[in-house]
Design an enzyme around this catalytic site. Structure first.
Site, mmCIF file in Angstrom:
data_model
loop_
_atom_site.group_PDB
_atom_site.id
_atom_site.type_symbol
_atom_site.label_atom_id
_atom_site.label_comp_id
_atom_site.label_asym_id
_atom_site.label_seq_id
_atom_site.Cartn_x
_atom_site.Cartn_y
_atom_site.Cartn_z
ATOM 1 N N ASP A 28 0.849 -1.197 0.000
ATOM 2 C CA ASP A 28 0.000 0.000 0.000
ATOM 3 C C ASP A 28 0.880 1.241 0.000
ATOM 4 O OD1 ASP A 28 -1.930 1.927 0.428
ATOM 5 O OD2 ASP A 28 -2.071 1.522 2.588
ATOM 6 N N ASN A 30 -0.323 4.538 -0.211
ATOM 7 C CA ASN A 30 -0.921 5.801 0.234
ATOM 8 C C ASN A 30 -1.653 5.720 1.575
ATOM 9 O OD1 ASN A 30 -3.035 4.270 -0.591
ATOM 10 N ND2 ASN A 30 -3.929 5.794 -1.968
ATOM 11 N N ASP A 32 -4.112 3.917 2.693
ATOM 12 C CA ASP A 32 -5.552 3.633 2.841
ATOM 13 C C ASP A 32 -5.795 2.173 3.247
ATOM 14 O OD1 ASP A 32 -5.050 2.285 0.510
ATOM 15 O OD2 ASP A 32 -6.573 3.307 -0.692
ATOM 16 N N ASP A 36 -1.739 -1.289 -3.840
ATOM 17 C CA ASP A 36 -2.035 -0.541 -5.063
ATOM 18 C C ASP A 36 -0.881 -0.634 -6.056
ATOM 19 O OD1 ASP A 36 -0.135 1.352 -3.999
ATOM 20 O OD2 ASP A 36 -1.760 2.110 -2.716
ATOM 21 N N ASP A 105 -5.127 -10.841 -15.199
ATOM 22 C CA ASP A 105 -6.165 -11.847 -15.030
ATOM 23 C C ASP A 105 -7.271 -11.547 -16.034
ATOM 24 O OD1 ASP A 105 -7.673 -13.929 -13.519
ATOM 25 O OD2 ASP A 105 -6.261 -13.388 -11.927
ATOM 26 N N ASP A 206 -9.314 -16.963 -16.032
ATOM 27 C CA ASP A 206 -10.066 -17.409 -14.863
ATOM 28 C C ASP A 206 -11.215 -18.361 -15.216
ATOM 29 O OD1 ASP A 206 -10.689 -16.776 -11.913
ATOM 30 O OD2 ASP A 206 -12.603 -16.330 -12.848
ATOM 31 N N GLU A 262 -7.100 -21.444 -16.089
ATOM 32 C CA GLU A 262 -7.534 -22.100 -14.861
ATOM 33 C C GLU A 262 -8.678 -23.030 -15.265
ATOM 34 O OE1 GLU A 262 -9.169 -21.001 -10.413
ATOM 35 O OE2 GLU A 262 -10.081 -20.165 -12.189
ATOM 36 N N HIS A 327 -4.238 -17.497 -4.482
ATOM 37 C CA HIS A 327 -5.158 -16.722 -3.635
ATOM 38 C C HIS A 327 -6.403 -17.512 -3.252
ATOM 39 C CE1 HIS A 327 -6.566 -16.517 -7.679
ATOM 40 N NE2 HIS A 327 -7.733 -16.083 -7.260
ATOM 41 N N ASP A 328 -6.541 -18.734 -3.752
ATOM 42 C CA ASP A 328 -7.715 -19.546 -3.432
ATOM 43 C C ASP A 328 -7.400 -20.684 -2.468
ATOM 44 O OD1 ASP A 328 -9.335 -18.080 -5.178
ATOM 45 O OD2 ASP A 328 -8.904 -19.394 -6.882
HETATM 46 C C1 GLC Z 1 -11.362 -18.374 -9.866
HETATM 47 C C2 GLC Z 1 -10.612 -17.408 -8.980
HETATM 48 C C3 GLC Z 1 -11.368 -17.240 -7.697
HETATM 49 C C4 GLC Z 1 -12.733 -16.690 -8.022
HETATM 50 C C5 GLC Z 1 -13.457 -17.558 -9.048
HETATM 51 C C6 GLC Z 1 -14.612 -16.830 -9.640
HETATM 52 O O1 GLC Z 1 -11.383 -19.644 -9.368
HETATM 53 O O2 GLC Z 1 -9.300 -17.855 -8.791
HETATM 54 O O3 GLC Z 1 -10.699 -16.402 -6.809
HETATM 55 O O4 GLC Z 1 -13.509 -16.613 -6.866
HETATM 56 O O5 GLC Z 1 -12.642 -17.908 -10.130
HETATM 57 O O6 GLC Z 1 -14.148 -15.817 -10.498
HETATM 58 CA CA CA Z 2 -3.533 2.060 -1.264
#
Ligand code: GLC
Ligand code: CA
Length: 550
Positions: A28, A30, A32, A36, A105, A206, A262, A327-328
């Site tokens: 981050d 700034n 908040d 970013d 993405d 995705d 994915e 991230h999942d």
């Molecule tokens: C993919 C993403 C996940 C998202 C899902 C719906 O699996 O990695 O984070 O919730 O698609 O877009």
């Molecule tokens: Ca920020």
């Protein structure tokens, strides 16, 4: 290695070292409390020194953030919380200046319900956008079929204005696009071209296996507590989906751009269908098969089998994306290693595995310093929609609040989404403000600054491994052979080619294990312990060696 557009060789993507950035939680600039683009720019030197060739940014487009950016309300604009298009131009140029590619993405299974297309589409059954989404009449006054959404509940939502239901395989704020619509195809293809013209080097695509939904029959899977059935298999990998992916990838090929999909892998041949060269689809695949958190079903033996099976399937034609986290998923050291007694050793061992297998390695932010799962005290601390739904479902199934929290926390995607731990100071060097998601309390000891100062840190180990991988074509492109060790927890595999032979040896357990080296003269290239390999040895818990035949 140079991977910028002008200098690309055939199969350039096979040599990349890709780093996934979850922008909200990276840096981050700034105060908040939200990461970013200027924050990312300020850390490019760090990534360059680590040896990264490409960054993949989870979505930064305008979004109401019901699913943290995977619900896009405008494909062409950057969400102001992340910065401006000028910031992105600067990131692109600064990254390219360091030989780092920019991968975005691409989320085209669905948009946000706040997207203009949907706001128009829901108004009436006629009009330019009326067919952009999947609308169906009620069946006996109820949902058109029994499908559940991936995030729990029905996959259908009723809309008064049209007197119809729309389909959402994820949250109800993420309506699925209707890929049978000519308008959808044209609009999305044009958008992809605009980003390629902007200068992005590729996409992580995705949830792309579900574009063609088939015939909308009721699922025969077991119904959940709310009376719906999750059946992603029924709508996965259909011919209509492959046809659209070919159209998308044809555009990418014109730009020599990269795409990792994915995708849903139900059987081994699905890998080939998505990634073999003649199919002209993706360069590699990130398998997404719910439940993606293999709690209870995972074991080192299973991992070994999966690695060998996918290797054998694609060794002559195809390629692999190598990752243990994103991230999942929970943090890899917590899920596959040991995040207490053996955190450092097991994090290094997992790194060794990823950096010595054939395939393109993906590093998820924070993995390189061994960040761990977070254990928040109450459900209110969790932000992730999937976690909250899992909690709600557990309560519906009659679990106690405590038990529901335990279940939700174990699968929670927030484990991976806590802010990056840069420094041992208030805000962890991530922010000077209040972070959007609470920082893991262990930032005092687990952080980049102290890792940089320590030659024995997990971070230093990553840097050395990446350097070795870059120097050795055998590790990137050579063949692989797994050895039968008679012990599920001992991984031993060779990499061969380019005039070399390497042996990788890992103890995937928290107990000592015996192993005899194959005949020959072996030299240790790198290990996570402080000793060299002996002919017959007892591997310490999570010990890992990379050896070279002399
Ligand atoms: C993919 C993403 C996940 C998202 C899902 C719906 O699996 O990695 O984070 O919730 O698609 O877009
Ligand atoms: Ca920020």
């Amino acid at each position: 290695m140079e991977h910028t557009r002008e200098k690309r060789s055939k199969d350039w993507f096979k040599d990349l070292e890709i780093y996934q950035i979850y922008p909200k939680s990276f840096m981050d600039s700034n105060g908040d409390g939200i990461g970013d683009l200027p924050g990312i720019i300020s850390k490019l030197d760090y990534l360059e020194k680590l040896g990264i060739d490409a960054i993949w940014l989870s979505p930064i487009y305008v979004s109401p953030c019901y699913d943290n950016g995977y619900d896009i309300a405008d494909y062409d604009r950057i969400d102001p919380v992340f910065g401006t298009i000028e910031d992105l131009e600067r990131l692109r140029d600064e990254a390219h200046g360091r030989g780092i590619c920019l991968i975005m993405d691409l989320v085209v299974n669905h948009t946000s319900s706040f997207h203009e297309w949907f706001r128009e589409s829901r108004k009436s059954r006629t009009g330019q956008y009326s067919d952009y989404y999947i609308w169906k009449d009620p069946k006996d006054g109820k949902e058109p079929n029994n499908w559940a959404s991936c995030f729990g509940g029905s996959a259908w939502e009723y809309c008064e204005e049209r007197g119809q239901y729309y389909l959402h395989m994820f949250a109800k704020e993420q309506p699925d696009l209707n890929w049978k619509s000519e308008g959808v195809r044209k609009s999305i293809f044009a958008m992809i071209r605009r980003w390629l013209d902007f200068g992005v080097d590729g996409f992580r695509v995705d949830a792309i296996s579900y574009l063609d939904k088939g015939d909308f029959c009721d699922s025969t899977n077991t119904l959940n507590a709310e009376g719906y059935a999750l059946d992603m298999d029924a709508i996965s990998n259909r011919p209509g989906t492959h046809a659209i992916i070919k159209d998308i990838c044809r555009i990418l090929d014109e730009y020599d751009a990269f795409a990792v999909g994915e995708v849903n892998i139900k059987k081994l041949s699905d890998y080939r269908d998505y990634c073999s060269e003649d199919r002209k689809e993706f360069k590699m695949a990130i398998p997404f098969v719910p439940p993606i958190v293999e709690i209870g079903t995972w074991s080192p033996a299973k991992m070994k089998r999966d690695i060998v099976a996918s290797y054998e399937t694609m060794k002559d034609d195809g390629w692999w994306a190598r990752f243990l986290s994103n991230h999942d998923k929970p943090r890899q050291v917590s899920l596959y290693g040991n995040d207490t007694t053996y955190r450092i050793d097991s994090a290094k061992m997992l790194a060794m595995l990823m950096q010595t297998l054939p395939g393109t390695p993906f590093i998820f932010q924070g993995e390189e310093i061994g960040m761990t799962d977070v254990h928040y005290p109450s459900i209110g601390c969790y932000n992730d929609i999937d976690t909250r739904n899992a909690y709600r479902t557990a309560l519906l199934e009659g679990k106690s609040e405590e038990e529901a929290l335990r279940i939700a926390a174990a699968i929670s995607r927030d484990n991976a989404r806590t802010p990056m731990q840069w420094k041992n100071e208030e805000g962890a060097g991530f922010t000077t403000g209040k972070p959007w998601l609470e920082i893991n309390g262990n930032y005092r000891t687990i952080n980049v600054e102290s890792s940089l100062a320590d030659d024995e840190s997990i971070l230093s180990f990553y840097r050395k491994l990446i350097e070795i991988r870059k120097k050795e074509p055998c590790l990137r492109r050579g063949s692989m052979e797994f050895h039968n060790t008679g012990d599920d927890c001992i991984f031993a595999f060779s990499r061969m080619g380019y005039g070399k032979e390497f042996l990788v040896l890992l103890n995937f357990s928290d107990s000592p294990r015996r192993y005899s080296l194959p005949a020959g003269n072996w030299m240790s290239v790198i290990s996570n312990g402080k000793r060299s390999a002996q002919e017959s040895m007892v591997l310490k818990p999570y010990e890992a060696f990379l050896l070279e035949r002399r």
